[in-house]
Enzyme design. Structure first.
Site, PDB file in Angstrom:
ATOM      1  N   GLY A 278      38.776  50.426  32.101  1.00  0.00           N
ATOM      2  CA  GLY A 278      40.210  50.468  32.409  1.00  0.00           C
ATOM      3  C   GLY A 278      40.695  49.209  33.081  1.00  0.00           C
ATOM      4  CB  THR A 279      41.283  46.094  32.348  1.00  0.00           C
ATOM      5  OG1 THR A 279      39.894  46.347  32.462  1.00  0.00           O
ATOM      6  CG2 THR A 279      41.612  44.772  33.012  1.00  0.00           C
TER       7      THR A 279
END
Length: 513
Positions: A335-336
């Site tokens: 998750g970025t």
């Protein structure tokens, strides 16, 4: 025009745009947008994250990278058991999943808040308190879940509701939130108010620091108060690579993403540019071979070279590039989130931040979920790394310059796929001369040796040609956030600005007139 901003969520982008409209510069807009992303994109980022901000100043055409990525915890640790990490399987589709390790023991020292603080002190023009206010309002009032955000909630549900504190935020009714539900983060609003009043040091030397460390140590984590108190943001010069009449500037060692991105564009320049129209078998084969060359560069000496220095000179040496170009196959001739901003004066900011997949460790009463970077297989240092050591990263907030001025500001989410997403966007804009919106929207590929992951939307006839050349294709039926979540701003030769977020993650771009 007063500037443009692109980000992973409409509220994030619109917040940055409002700051530009009010006379703030690119860094002001980026900071305010980043705070709102902690609410609107809380599955991907937050006070427990780490990241990098690339800042380009128009007045002296200088570029610097603020490294506020995570560090190995454990400074001053005296006794006390460290718990085992827990493993969860996150499914992007029924056919594709990835194992993540979570829990208090997976949490590295966060740098996101410190990074925004240093960026504000060095480059911003508006008061810190004013830049935090929009995030406080959204956290208290709540944000409506879009379909892309709801999809993230669904695939990360085992992590988000792993503890009672997490479940109270992400499933207050006993069920996970779905599209159209409102996510309220009252505890995070209180944390943001503390940061607005006391400044970023509150999270590293104040009451917040004590609560974070105390909670994680109680549950078997290694993060100490000393880890937070001694954390420092590191300013670095970007890695640079000239190609096709442009210059790429990106995240330098000890991170790997920008360095390998630079290698890709230098090889593209070496072979004379793109091999065929976008989406053609020739263009896709060339991308695969350039990605293969990037992976081959990660030999036994690569990891040590990231910390020792001189790696860029070795990889970009003319003889090394010639040898790598000769190895390309003939037919080729986690998750970025990300925020990109350009202001009216030509200043630019490119920020990538991440909590990984999230640790599931939410500090009660704060709304802070810590990162799980110690549990990320592609990031965590091997062996018993010394506390305080900065992690390497594939994150690559980047800027492409033409005649010394920004022409493209871009970055992406996507774990192992983010470098490939950025690379394909840069090739689309510079090599294929596509606008930033089309460049981001076009279907992507990802080289996952020995497979080539092909996103839905690629031309089937061209994929058949590619398969006929011996490539082992995995064909996806639809577009998917597996292939990244980019945000980019383009300054066109005629002076017009364009901005685009990635539709795979519900991204958004705003041009401020």
């Amino acid at each position: 025009m007063k500037g443009a901003v692109a980000a992973g969520h409409p509220l994030t982008a619109e917040t940055g745009a409002a700051v530009l409209a009010a006379g703030g510069n690119a860094v002001d807009a980026c900071i305010a947008a980043a705070f709102v992303s902690w609410v609107a994109e809380s599955t991907l980022t937050g006070p427990g994250a780490g990241g990098f901000m690339l800042v380009h100043r128009a007045r002296d055409r200088s570029t610097r990278v603020l490294d506020h990525f995570v560090a190995v915890p454990g400074l001053g640790l005296k006794g006390g058991a460290i718990s085992e990490m827990e493993s969860v399987d996150v499914a992007f589709t029924p056919e594709s999943s990835q194992v993540f390790r979570i829990g208090a023991a997976s949490c590295a020292v966060p740098g996101a808040t410190a990074g925004l603080g240093v960026a504000h002190r060095r480059f911003a023009t508006l008061p810190w308190r004013d830049l935090v206010q929009p995030a406080i309002r959204h956290a208290r009032e709540g944000v409506m879940l879009t379909k892309p955000q709801a999809y993230l909630h669904a695939i990360l549900d085992l992590i988000l509701r792993h503890t009672k504190a997490g479940a109270a935020i992400y499933g207050p009714s006993g069920q996970r939130l779905v599209a159209g539900d409102r996510l309220v983060m009252a505890d995070l609003a209180g944390t943001l108010e503390l940061l607005a009043e006391r400044g970023p040091d509150e999270l590293y030397r104040g009451e917040l620091a004590r609560r974070i460390s105390g909670h994680l140590r109680e549950h078997g984590g290694a993060l100490t108060e000393r880890d937070l108190a001694e954390y420092r943001v590191v300013q670095r010069r970007p890695v640079r690579a000239a190609f096709l009449g442009h210059e790429l500037e990106s995240n330098p060692p000890p991170s790997a993403g920008g360095l390998l991105l630079g290698l890709g564009v230098r090889l593209l320049d070496r072979v004379g540019g793109v091999a065929g129209p976008p989406g053609s078998a020739e263009a896709m084969a060339q991308l695969v071979e350039l990605m293969r060359a990037q992976e081959l560069a990660r030999d036994a000496s690569f990891a040590a070279g990231l910390h020792r220095g001189g790696l860029a000179r070795r990889l970009y040496d003319a003889r090394a590039l010639a040898a790598a170009a000769r190895r390309l196959r003939p037919e080729s001739v986690r998750g970025t989130t990300h925020i990109s901003v350009v202001d009216a004066r030509g200043n630019a900011a490119s920020l990538t931040a991440s909590t990984g997949s999230g640790s599931g460790a939410v500090v009660p009463g704060t709304g802070i979920q810590l990162n799980n970077m110690l549990g990320e297989f592609d990031l965590a240092p091997s062996g018993r790394s010394k506390p305080g050591v900065r992690f390497t990263s594939g994150m690559a907030p980047s800027i492409v310059l033409r005649d010394g001025r920004p022409s493209l500001v871009v970055g992406s989410a996507g774990s192992l796929r983010l470098r490939g997403a950025i690379f394909q966007i840069v090739v689309n804009v510079v090599g294929h001369r596509l606008g930033v919106g089309e460049a981001i929207e076009r279907p992507r590929i990802h080289f996952d040796d020995p497979h080539v992951q092909c996103e839905g939307g690629n031309d089937e006839a061209e994929l058949e040609r590619l398969a006929g050349w011996g490539y082992n294709l995995v064909r996806w039926r639809r577009r998917n956030l597996y292939f990244g979540g980019a945000a980019g701003v383009e300054l066109r030769p005629d002076g017009e600005l364009a901005a685009a977020g990635d539709p795979r993650r519900g991204g958004h771009g705003v041009v401020v007139e």
